[in-house]
Write a protein that holds these residues in place. Structure first.
Motif, PDB file in Angstrom:
ATOM      1  N   VAL A 204      15.970  86.225  19.257  1.00 27.78           N
ATOM      2  CA  VAL A 204      16.497  84.858  19.292  1.00 27.78           C
ATOM      3  C   VAL A 204      15.441  83.933  18.722  1.00 27.78           C
ATOM      4  CG1 VAL A 204      17.397  83.013  20.752  1.00 27.78           C
ATOM      5  CG2 VAL A 204      17.909  85.404  21.301  1.00 27.78           C
ATOM      6  N   THR A 205      15.727  83.388  17.538  1.00 29.30           N
ATOM      7  CA  THR A 205      14.757  82.523  16.875  1.00 29.30           C
ATOM      8  C   THR A 205      15.429  81.229  16.420  1.00 29.30           C
ATOM      9  OG1 THR A 205      15.048  83.848  14.852  1.00 29.30           O
ATOM     10  CG2 THR A 205      13.161  84.368  16.255  1.00 29.30           C
ATOM     11  N   GLY A 206      15.323  80.907  15.138  1.00 32.05           N
ATOM     12  CA  GLY A 206      15.678  79.570  14.677  1.00 32.05           C
ATOM     13  C   GLY A 206      17.114  79.145  14.837  1.00 32.05           C
ATOM     14  N   PHE A 207      18.051  80.079  14.890  1.00 32.30           N
ATOM     15  CA  PHE A 207      19.456  79.712  15.018  1.00 32.30           C
ATOM     16  C   PHE A 207      19.907  79.599  16.475  1.00 32.30           C
ATOM     17  CE2 PHE A 207      19.476  81.920  10.782  1.00 32.30           C
ATOM     18  CZ  PHE A 207      19.576  80.757  10.039  1.00 32.30           C
ATOM     19  N   GLY A 208      19.000  79.806  17.415  1.00 29.61           N
ATOM     20  CA  GLY A 208      19.331  79.648  18.828  1.00 29.61           C
ATOM     21  C   GLY A 208      20.114  80.835  19.377  1.00 29.61           C
ATOM     22  N   LEU A 209      20.251  80.865  20.686  1.00 27.82           N
ATOM     23  CA  LEU A 209      20.961  81.963  21.343  1.00 27.82           C
ATOM     24  C   LEU A 209      22.372  82.118  20.793  1.00 27.82           C
ATOM     25  CD1 LEU A 209      21.305  84.115  23.586  1.00 27.82           C
ATOM     26  CD2 LEU A 209      22.010  82.250  25.112  1.00 27.82           C
ATOM     27  N   LEU A 210      23.120  81.019  20.716  1.00 27.45           N
ATOM     28  CA  LEU A 210      24.509  81.115  20.279  1.00 27.45           C
ATOM     29  C   LEU A 210      24.619  81.514  18.816  1.00 27.45           C
ATOM     30  CD1 LEU A 210      26.168  78.076  22.104  1.00 27.45           C
ATOM     31  CD2 LEU A 210      26.268  80.503  22.716  1.00 27.45           C
ATOM     32  N   ASN A 253      22.254  73.597  14.928  1.00 30.23           N
ATOM     33  CA  ASN A 253      22.737  74.880  15.450  1.00 30.23           C
ATOM     34  C   ASN A 253      24.024  74.705  16.249  1.00 30.23           C
ATOM     35  OD1 ASN A 253      20.581  76.270  14.358  1.00 30.23           O
ATOM     36  ND2 ASN A 253      19.405  76.321  16.266  1.00 30.23           N
ATOM     37  N   LEU A 254      24.056  73.664  17.086  1.00 31.09           N
ATOM     38  CA  LEU A 254      25.249  73.415  17.895  1.00 31.09           C
ATOM     39  C   LEU A 254      26.445  73.102  17.008  1.00 31.09           C
ATOM     40  CD1 LEU A 254      26.544  73.154  20.662  1.00 31.09           C
ATOM     41  CD2 LEU A 254      25.708  70.789  20.787  1.00 31.09           C
ATOM     42  N   GLN A 255      26.220  72.321  15.975  1.00 29.69           N
ATOM     43  CA  GLN A 255      27.304  72.015  15.042  1.00 29.69           C
ATOM     44  C   GLN A 255      27.787  73.274  14.331  1.00 29.69           C
ATOM     45  OE1 GLN A 255      25.598  69.078  12.438  1.00 29.69           O
ATOM     46  NE2 GLN A 255      25.664  67.437  13.983  1.00 29.69           N
ATOM     47  N   ASN A 256      26.866  74.163  13.994  1.00 28.70           N
ATOM     48  CA  ASN A 256      27.225  75.363  13.234  1.00 28.70           C
ATOM     49  C   ASN A 256      28.061  76.354  14.028  1.00 28.70           C
ATOM     50  OD1 ASN A 256      25.906  74.490  10.922  1.00 28.70           O
ATOM     51  ND2 ASN A 256      23.982  75.504  11.434  1.00 28.70           N
ATOM     52  N   GLN A 279      14.634  78.446  18.645  1.00 28.76           N
ATOM     53  CA  GLN A 279      13.466  79.082  19.240  1.00 28.76           C
ATOM     54  C   GLN A 279      12.476  79.534  18.175  1.00 28.76           C
ATOM     55  OE1 GLN A 279      13.586  79.329  23.010  1.00 28.76           O
ATOM     56  NE2 GLN A 279      14.887  77.787  22.053  1.00 28.76           N
ATOM     57  N   THR A 280      11.221  79.567  18.546  1.00 27.34           N
ATOM     58  CA  THR A 280      10.186  80.225  17.762  1.00 27.34           C
ATOM     59  C   THR A 280       9.652  81.381  18.588  1.00 27.34           C
ATOM     60  OG1 THR A 280       9.543  78.179  16.636  1.00 27.34           O
ATOM     61  CG2 THR A 280       7.939  79.968  16.658  1.00 27.34           C
ATOM     62  N   SER A 281       9.664  82.582  17.996  1.00 28.24           N
ATOM     63  CA  SER A 281       9.192  83.764  18.715  1.00 28.24           C
ATOM     64  C   SER A 281       9.882  83.896  20.069  1.00 28.24           C
ATOM     65  CB  SER A 281       7.668  83.722  18.894  1.00 28.24           C
ATOM     66  OG  SER A 281       7.163  84.945  19.373  1.00 28.24           O
ATOM     67  N   GLY A 282      11.220  83.831  20.038  1.00 31.18           N
ATOM     68  CA  GLY A 282      12.004  83.991  21.257  1.00 31.18           C
ATOM     69  C   GLY A 282      12.102  85.450  21.678  1.00 31.18           C
ATOM     70  N   GLY A 283      12.888  85.685  22.703  1.00 35.25           N
ATOM     71  CA  GLY A 283      13.023  87.032  23.235  1.00 35.25           C
ATOM     72  C   GLY A 283      14.047  87.858  22.490  1.00 35.25           C
TER      73      GLY A 283
END
Length: 326
Positions: A204-210, A253-256, A279-283
């Motif tokens: 999970v990085t730049g585009f967020g969890l969703l 991201n939310l809009q996308n 996120q940066t360097s997410g899980g």
């Protein structure tokens, strides 16, 4: 993200019987089979500073790039530095950035063997990484199956917190917590998922969890359900959200994902932004057969993964559709 996919789709398709994973599903890295004993994982990532400390920036950027190899179930082997740096800026800053990257790569057992630097108005740093995985044992984002459980291994909110830091609105202890999370290698989580056996994974990085879950569900031709109350947030993220401190990338991201997510009325705009936070360097986001969920959670805890959160499940569709429940 979808605009980028449209651009890539206009380029000639790359096909080769040894190319096991390419760009078709927007996966974390490419996988190329060398022979019957080894496949290469190839990835690259770099970005501008997200913290004022150059050593921390270097370490986080390295952990972020290495994460793509871990998400594919591989082990980092070699890396090259990618650097943009202003010619008139103090070179001691660059040395600290490179030292942070070196130390994090060393922690991962990965050798940085060179790189390339260009004069740039704003510092940028990252790695091009080569990893190894046994042929046929790589993990992609395209294998999720209905009934799988979804597990997240780091809390969300790093984008919100680092934005608060840039605005001078973030308490030092909150920023330090985010730095520690972003600096954490996903090695322990990868080791756990390899040991248990999972169906799909992405980091999970730049585009967020969703955004990353949307890519997983589209690539796997499945849907997903997220239970908001089970999604972990980094300490301090909520307080910053309440002050409307949100990265521009998180809002985009939310809009996308607007046309791909079903929201209940109870999930207010702030909660929606958390699930979309860049996120940066997410899980790792792992899709694991429900029968192996407990084993995975136990292995993650034993390996020292920061979080072991079962946050939802994979459904039978429609493909790419995500339902969020309270």
């Amino acid at each position: 993200m979808e605009d980028l996919v449209q651009v890539l789709n206009k380029l000639p398709a790359v096909t080769d019987q040894k190319l096991l994973v390419g760009i078709e599903t927007g996966d974390d890295a490419a996988v190329y089979r060398l022979n019957d004993d080894a496949s290469l994982i190839l990835t690259v990532d770099f970005f501008t500073p997200i913290t004022d400390d150059p050593y921390q920036f270097g370490a986080i950027a390295a952990a972020n790039a290495l994460s793509d190899v871990y998400a594919m179930g591989g082990k980092p082997l070699l890396a090259l530095n990618i650097v943009g740096f202003p010619a008139d800026l103090d070179k001691a800053i660059l040395e600290k950035i490179l030292r942070g990257g070196h130390d994090k790569a060393t922690e991962a057992g990965c050798l940085i063997v060179g790189g390339h630097t260009v004069d740039d108005a704003e510092p940028k740093y990252g790695l091009s990484v080569i990893g190894l995985v046994d042929p046929g044992k790589h993990v992609t984002n395209a294998g999720a199956r209905p009934g799988d459980s979804l597990v997240l291994t780091k809390a969300l909110g790093a984008g919100i917190i680092t934005t608060g830091g840039k605005q001078g609105m973030c308490p030092a202890e909150v920023m330090q917590g985010a730095v520690e999370s972003m600096s954490e290698l996903n090695r322990a989580a990868a080791d756990a998922m390899i040991k248990v056996g999972v169906n799909a994974c992405t980091d999970v990085t730049g585009f967020g969890l969703l955004g990353h879950l949307k890519s997983m569900t589209k690539a796997s031709a499945v849907g997903a359900r997220i239970h908001f109350g089970q999604v972990p947030a980094l300490p301090g993220a909520w307080e910053l959200l309440e002050q409307d401190i949100v990265p521009g990338g998180t809002r985009r991201n939310l809009q996308n994902v607007a046309n791909s997510v079903d929201w209940p009325a109870e999930i207010d705009p702030q909660r929606r932004l958390l699930l979309s936070d860049a996120q940066t360097s997410g899980g790792l986001l792992i899709s694991v057969p429900k029968s192996r969920l407990d084993a995975l959670l136990e292995e993650l805890a034993a390996a020292g993964a920061p979080y072991q959160a079962a946050i939802g499940e994979i459904t039978d569709g429609p493909p790419g559709r995500i339902v969020v429940s309270p």
